[in-house]
Design a protein around this motif. Structure first.
Motif, PDB file in Angstrom:
ATOM      1  N   VAL A  48      -3.833  12.179  11.503  1.00 54.03           N
ATOM      2  CA  VAL A  48      -2.637  12.372  10.703  1.00 54.03           C
ATOM      3  C   VAL A  48      -3.549  12.514   9.394  1.00 54.03           C
ATOM      4  O   VAL A  48      -4.213  11.791   8.760  1.00 54.03           O
ATOM      5  N   ALA A  49      -2.886  13.622   8.638  1.00 53.03           N
ATOM      6  CA  ALA A  49      -3.569  13.944   7.190  1.00 53.03           C
ATOM      7  C   ALA A  49      -2.844  13.030   6.112  1.00 53.03           C
ATOM      8  O   ALA A  49      -1.587  12.621   6.418  1.00 53.03           O
ATOM      9  N   VAL A  50      -3.710  12.616   5.100  1.00 52.57           N
ATOM     10  CA  VAL A  50      -3.266  11.762   4.210  1.00 52.57           C
ATOM     11  C   VAL A  50      -3.540  12.217   2.918  1.00 52.57           C
ATOM     12  O   VAL A  50      -4.729  12.512   2.281  1.00 52.57           O
ATOM     13  N   VAL A  70       0.871  -1.166   0.192  1.00 50.77           N
ATOM     14  CA  VAL A  70      -0.013   0.022  -0.133  1.00 50.77           C
ATOM     15  C   VAL A  70       0.858   1.359  -0.035  1.00 50.77           C
ATOM     16  O   VAL A  70       1.924   1.186   0.779  1.00 50.77           O
ATOM     17  N   LEU A  71       0.765   2.156  -0.997  1.00 51.94           N
ATOM     18  CA  LEU A  71       1.512   3.394  -0.861  1.00 51.94           C
ATOM     19  C   LEU A  71       0.582   4.561  -0.360  1.00 51.94           C
ATOM     20  O   LEU A  71      -0.613   4.621  -0.500  1.00 51.94           O
ATOM     21  N   ILE A  72       1.429   5.155   0.811  1.00 54.43           N
ATOM     22  CA  ILE A  72       0.647   6.244   1.390  1.00 54.43           C
ATOM     23  C   ILE A  72       1.464   7.524   1.584  1.00 54.43           C
ATOM     24  O   ILE A  72       2.775   7.337   1.395  1.00 54.43           O
ATOM     25  N   ARG A  73       0.800   8.742   1.132  1.00 53.09           N
ATOM     26  CA  ARG A  73       1.796  10.075   1.403  1.00 53.09           C
ATOM     27  C   ARG A  73       1.030  10.899   2.313  1.00 53.09           C
ATOM     28  O   ARG A  73      -0.103  10.920   2.299  1.00 53.09           O
ATOM     29  N   ILE A 122      -5.153   1.130   7.663  1.00 51.22           N
ATOM     30  CA  ILE A 122      -4.295   2.398   7.488  1.00 51.22           C
ATOM     31  C   ILE A 122      -5.071   3.540   7.582  1.00 51.22           C
ATOM     32  O   ILE A 122      -4.874   4.488   8.498  1.00 51.22           O
ATOM     33  N   SER A 123      -6.047   3.792   6.874  1.00 55.88           N
ATOM     34  CA  SER A 123      -6.948   4.876   6.893  1.00 55.88           C
ATOM     35  C   SER A 123      -7.612   5.074   8.224  1.00 55.88           C
ATOM     36  O   SER A 123      -7.458   6.323   8.562  1.00 55.88           O
ATOM     37  N   ARG A 124      -8.106   4.138   8.734  1.00 48.62           N
ATOM     38  CA  ARG A 124      -8.654   4.201  10.153  1.00 48.62           C
ATOM     39  C   ARG A 124      -7.742   4.628  11.165  1.00 48.62           C
ATOM     40  O   ARG A 124      -7.842   5.577  12.109  1.00 48.62           O
ATOM     41  N   LEU A 125      -6.466   3.849  11.150  1.00 47.44           N
ATOM     42  CA  LEU A 125      -5.322   4.395  11.962  1.00 47.44           C
ATOM     43  C   LEU A 125      -5.107   5.781  11.721  1.00 47.44           C
ATOM     44  O   LEU A 125      -4.716   6.575  12.914  1.00 47.44           O
TER      45      LEU A 125
END
Length: 311
Positions: A271-273, A223-226, A262-265
């Motif tokens: 934390v902004a995503v 999973v890619l996250i920025r 990841i989104s829920r965490l």
């Protein structure tokens, strides 16, 4: 269907196929993959009775190929497009096959039309391009209207239109309930064509699974996250048991957690995503990962100019 049971083949001291067992079922396209020298062509030849196994056996519809009274009505195959008499025309080549296999000559015109070879039917084969010979070989494989089709590298020499055509042909044959077994080195085509994969290396079975399962099981999926708070987010993800690898562009490659988790965490910790995307490995990437230790002929990795200057 096709069934291999503990197939083994030696050429002198070389073990080409090593106790290989698998089944190829009807109603789907089964891709047969493996590095050069893995034993794919040898396996296909043993299935067709062209090579005799040193051990084990191969069956088509429960019988050895050599025991079939009318083999072209059961199995159609293309192993070597160049193995034809160059002095014959395409039509005469197919008519000879029809007569010797007690098939109606009307089938010749039908398969010429289905493979797009009508305009070349009267031309001598010696003047054919490799792509035209491939189409002729496919026409011969279809001649007996068989239940089982076997193709070894069928897209060699075909132009983009021809590749698109054979992809559709194989899928349509499988949709008719036939057994389609195809070997290819073109991973992009296999990804678009095959429903199931049999992968071998050094003559041994490496994988026998559905296409989706084959790719999904790869460790290359992530999973890619920025995020503008990537360091803090990385700590949170690691604490949850995820593996986090920073990427050069500032993103994080995460394995061990789903995008939803990841989104829920991130939301729970404020934390902004900016970006969150599931990345799936390609068939080529997974195949290269899986067969890395089974490659017989492995070239050295090329050295870049920068690497040379650093020495």
């Amino acid at each position: 269907m096709i069934k291999a049971e503990q197939l083994t083949k030696r050429y002198g001291s070389a073990l080409a196929v090593d106790q290989l067992s698998f089944e190829v079922l009807p109603g789907r396209v089964t891709g047969f993959l493996g590095p050069n020298g893995a034993g794919k062509s040898t396996t296909m030849r043993m299935i067709l009775g062209l090579d005799t196994p040193a051990g084990g056996r191969a069956l088509v519809n429960g019988r050895p190929y050599r025991s079939l009274r009318k083999p072209l009505r059961v199995v159609g195959s293309l192993l070597d497009a160049g193995a034809v008499h160059g002095g014959r025309s395409a039509r005469s080549h197919l008519e000879c096959l029809a007569v010797t296999n007690d098939l109606p000559r009307s089938r010749v015109g039908e398969v010429l039309e289905r493979t797009g070879m009508q305009s070349a039917a009267r031309k001598r084969i010696r003047g054919f391009s490799l792509g035209m010979k491939q189409r002729l070989g496919i026409a011969a494989a279809l001649l007996g209207d068989p239940e089982i089709l076997m193709f070894d590298e069928p897209v060699n020499g075909l132009d983009p239109e021809g590749i698109h055509w054979i992809r559709g042909l194989m899928r349509s044959l499988a949709a008719e309930g036939r057994t389609v077994f195809v070997s290819s080195h073109l991973m992009s085509e296999m990804a678009l064509t095959a429903d199931h994969l049999i992968v071998i290396g050094r003559g041994r079975l490496i994988a026998d699974t559905g296409m989706a399962d084959f790719i999904q099981a790869s460790a290359l999926n992530d999973v890619l996250i920025r995020s503008p708070q990537s360091s803090h987010l990385a700590e949170l993800l690691t604490a949850k048991g995820a593996a986090v690898v920073p990427e050069p562009n500032g993103g994080l490659a995460v394995t061990g957690l789903t995008p939803e988790a990841i989104s829920r965490l991130a939301a729970a910790n404020g934390v902004a995503v900016y970006e969150l995307a599931q990345r799936q490995a390609s068939l080529e990437q997974v195949y290269m990962e899986l067969t890395e230790d089974a490659v017989e002929y492995q070239a050295a990795t090329p050295t870049t100019d920068n690497e040379r200057h650093d020495r």
